[in-house]
Design a protein around this motif. Structure first.
Motif, mmCIF file in Angstrom:
data_model
loop_
_atom_site.group_PDB
_atom_site.id
_atom_site.type_symbol
_atom_site.label_atom_id
_atom_site.label_comp_id
_atom_site.label_asym_id
_atom_site.label_seq_id
_atom_site.Cartn_x
_atom_site.Cartn_y
_atom_site.Cartn_z
ATOM 1 N N ASP A 233 79.714 6.941 37.094
ATOM 2 C CA ASP A 233 79.176 8.073 36.332
ATOM 3 C C ASP A 233 79.450 9.426 36.964
ATOM 4 O OD1 ASP A 233 78.299 6.123 34.712
ATOM 5 O OD2 ASP A 233 76.204 6.185 35.372
ATOM 6 N N VAL A 234 79.363 9.501 38.287
ATOM 7 C CA VAL A 234 79.622 10.783 38.949
ATOM 8 C C VAL A 234 81.103 10.885 39.314
ATOM 9 C CG1 VAL A 234 79.007 12.256 40.909
ATOM 10 C CG2 VAL A 234 77.260 10.818 39.845
ATOM 11 N N MET B 158 86.859 12.908 39.048
ATOM 12 C CA MET B 158 88.274 12.549 39.190
ATOM 13 C C MET B 158 89.093 13.113 38.028
ATOM 14 S SD MET B 158 89.767 8.767 39.838
ATOM 15 C CE MET B 158 88.559 8.197 40.960
ATOM 16 N N ARG B 159 88.521 12.985 36.842
ATOM 17 C CA ARG B 159 89.207 13.500 35.649
ATOM 18 C C ARG B 159 89.427 15.014 35.766
ATOM 19 N NH1 ARG B 159 89.743 14.090 30.078
ATOM 20 N NH2 ARG B 159 90.362 12.092 29.232
ATOM 21 N N ARG B 160 88.371 15.678 36.212
ATOM 22 C CA ARG B 160 88.456 17.138 36.339
ATOM 23 C C ARG B 160 89.527 17.525 37.372
ATOM 24 N NH1 ARG B 160 88.963 21.570 34.036
ATOM 25 N NH2 ARG B 160 88.370 23.374 35.290
ATOM 26 N N ASN C 286 88.339 3.329 44.455
ATOM 27 C CA ASN C 286 87.314 2.935 43.492
ATOM 28 C C ASN C 286 87.888 1.970 42.441
ATOM 29 O OD1 ASN C 286 85.331 2.916 41.490
ATOM 30 N ND2 ASN C 286 84.709 5.019 41.982
ATOM 31 N N LYS C 287 87.757 0.670 42.712
ATOM 32 C CA LYS C 287 88.349 -0.331 41.813
ATOM 33 C C LYS C 287 87.659 -0.367 40.461
ATOM 34 C CE LYS C 287 85.873 -1.725 45.286
ATOM 35 N NZ LYS C 287 85.846 -2.513 46.478
ATOM 36 N N ALA C 288 86.322 -0.127 40.463
ATOM 37 C CA ALA C 288 85.586 -0.172 39.202
ATOM 38 C C ALA C 288 86.141 0.898 38.249
ATOM 39 C CB ALA C 288 84.105 0.058 39.461
ATOM 40 N N LEU C 289 86.326 2.069 38.778
ATOM 41 C CA LEU C 289 86.797 3.197 37.962
ATOM 42 C C LEU C 289 88.228 2.969 37.453
ATOM 43 C CD1 LEU C 289 85.726 5.858 36.996
ATOM 44 C CD2 LEU C 289 86.362 6.883 39.174
ATOM 45 N N ILE C 290 89.093 2.496 38.347
ATOM 46 C CA ILE C 290 90.479 2.272 37.928
ATOM 47 C C ILE C 290 90.559 1.109 36.936
ATOM 48 C CG2 ILE C 290 92.778 1.561 38.729
ATOM 49 C CD1 ILE C 290 92.096 4.491 39.317
ATOM 50 N N ALA C 291 89.781 0.057 37.200
ATOM 51 C CA ALA C 291 89.842 -1.097 36.298
ATOM 52 C C ALA C 291 89.323 -0.733 34.908
ATOM 53 C CB ALA C 291 89.030 -2.255 36.877
#
Ligand code: NDP
Ligand code: HSE
Length: 436
Positions: A85-86, A91-93, A105-110
């Motif tokens: 969430d944070v 990362m997008r920004r 961060n595997k959760a985010l990439i996956a």
């Protein structure tokens, strides 16, 4: 004159502190290899007042994480904070601002890799994530670059250090599950929410990333059949050992003959003479089968401060090299551009055919073995081995362990459901797949 790549660190816990240590220890070597100086300018954390390793330059700390990704004096954002969430919007920004991003961060990439990689591409930024899978093992580089000329047919491995550590400690020293988990947490292997390690979620994130690279397929964690290690009891480990197997937290991504992807994470009995049965503690390993290569094995530390920081730093070096050459995006991070990822159908776990280890707790009464054999047989499950261990307590119950011949997962489940309906079966039955 040597140029400088300015780093903004998001997170300074186990991995972030390791990155600072390696940047200090390898400073000269890195500058001579890359010809770009690597300099940390800002460090975002949750709690500035928290005591930290002496290596952390406290004057760079801020709890304003947005200021790190917006800063004009940051060229690459290194996200080692974890969570969705944070970290996700930050990362997008950063990518929208044209900053390169390195993450563990595997959760985010996956979950959101495709979206983030498209944003990166649109803004001429690099996004790398070697540390997200198998810690210190350079598995993503191997799939992306070394095996780009081959066709991978199967990946099979141990990709979660914490769960492997727990099962290893239970098997080798008879340590309780909870104690082994606390040891893994103290060693810095576990996720902030260790449920992800135990329930297979972390391994599913990693398998989704691996399968995307290996098969050029759009794979998310939702495509991965996932079971945790929390159903494995000490007695399963002991029975398996006596039968010549180790129980490991396995991850498999395999192309089936019908062109589907078999994607699964679950504990498995592995024959003792298979290399994966001998991968212990927080060590990870990935067996790669490919058309031209044949079979290969990569193994090494899958979690922990310095192995993970090493992988993060290797990505920072890639960013620095691209930065020096003005060549961002030359190698797609997932081996092919996102728009070229294929939609490959996922094999239904219920149609999987495998051998199984089954453990039942039943009343020690005449005919019980016949009952089990009859129900299994009625569901087309054939018994390869069966033995019973009696208990002489008041309830007179016994443990029956069965190894089956190859059977369909659906038939195994139906048979177990029918057996569990019997009044003389005391506990839920345990079923663990045997990986050949
Ligand atoms: P830690 O919990 O040790 O560190 C997390 C850091 O991020 C801390 O500095 C924390 O701040 C900061 N942080 C977390 N959430 C926030 C937030 N919401 N706002 C501000 N700061 C925040 O985690 P690890 O270093 O172990 O892991 C980091 C990442 O690396 C995770 O994605 C993990 O999955 C991944 N990873 C970890 C491996 C390992 O072996 N540990 C291996 C491979 C990948 P503060 O210090 O103030 O608490
Ligand atoms: N918690 C993870 C593990 C860290 O135990 O494997 C490495 O990704």
């Amino acid at each position: 004159m040597t140029r400088t790549l300015r780093i903004g660190l998001l997170g300074c816990g186990v991995v972030g502190t390791g990155v600072l240590q390696l940047l200090r220890d390898h400073r000269e070597r890195l500058t001579s290899r890359v010809d770009v100086a690597l300099e940390v300018r800002r460090i975002g954390v949750r709690d500035i007042a928290r005591p930290r390793d002496a290596i952390v330059p406290t004057k760079l700390l801020t709890d304003d994480l947005t200021s790190v990704v917006e800063a004009d004096d940051v060229d690459v954002v290194v996200e080692v904070m974890g969570g969705l969430d944070v970290a996700g919007p930050l990362m997008r920004r950063a990518l929208e601002r044209g900053k390169h991003v390195v993450t563990a961060n595997k959760a985010l990439i996956a979950e959101y890799g495709s979206d983030l990689l498209e944003v990166a591409h649109a803004h001429g930024a690099d996004l790398y994530f070697e540390a997200a899978v198998a810690g210190g093992i350079p598995i993503l580089r191997v799939l992306r670059e070394s095996l780009v000329s081959d066709r991978v047919t199967r990946l099979r491995g141990v990709v979660n250090g914490t769960s492997n550590y727990i099962l290893s400690r239970m098997a080798q020293e008879g340590v309780d599950f909870e104690v082994a988990l606390r040891e893994a947490q103290a060693a810095g292997y576990a996720e902030a929410d260790p449920a992800l390690d135990i329930n297979g979620g972390d391994a599913a994130h990693k398998l989704a990333i691996l399968a995307t690279l290996a098969f050029g397929a759009r794979v998310t964690p939702a495509n991965v059949y996932t079971e945790g290690i929390d159903t494995v009891a000490a007695e399963d480990i002991a029975f398996a050992r006596n039968l010549g197997y180790a129980i490991k937290p396995l991850a498999v991504a395999r192309e089936t003959p019908s062109g589907q992807l078999d994607l699964r994470v679950h504990p498995a009995l592995i024959p003792r003479d298979n290399a994966l049965a001998n991968i212990h503690d927080a060590i990870n390993a990935v067996q790669i089968d490919a058309a031209a290569l044949g079979s290969g094995l990569l193994s090494g530390p899958g979690a922990g401060q310095l192995p993970t920081a090493m992988s993060v730093l290797s990505d920072i070096v890639d960013v620095a090299r691209n930065y020096a050459a003005g060549a961002h995006g030359r190698v797609p991070p997932r081996a092919v551009r996102e728009v070229r990822l294929a939609d490959i159908p996922v094999h239904d776990i219920l149609e999987l055919r495998a051998r199984y280890y089954l453990r039942f707790s039943v009343a020690d009464r005449p005919g019980v073995l016949g009952f089990l054999a009859t129900v299994l047989g009625a569901h087309d499950v054939s018994i390869e081995q069966m033995f019973q261990e009696g208990r002489s307590d008041e309830m007179r119950w016994a443990t029956v362990v069965i190894l089956t011949h190859r059977a369909r997962e659906r038939d195994i489940r139906d048979a177990i459901a029918e057996i569990e309906r019997d009044e003389y079966v005391y506990r839920p039955a345990h079923r663990i797949l045997i990986e050949e």
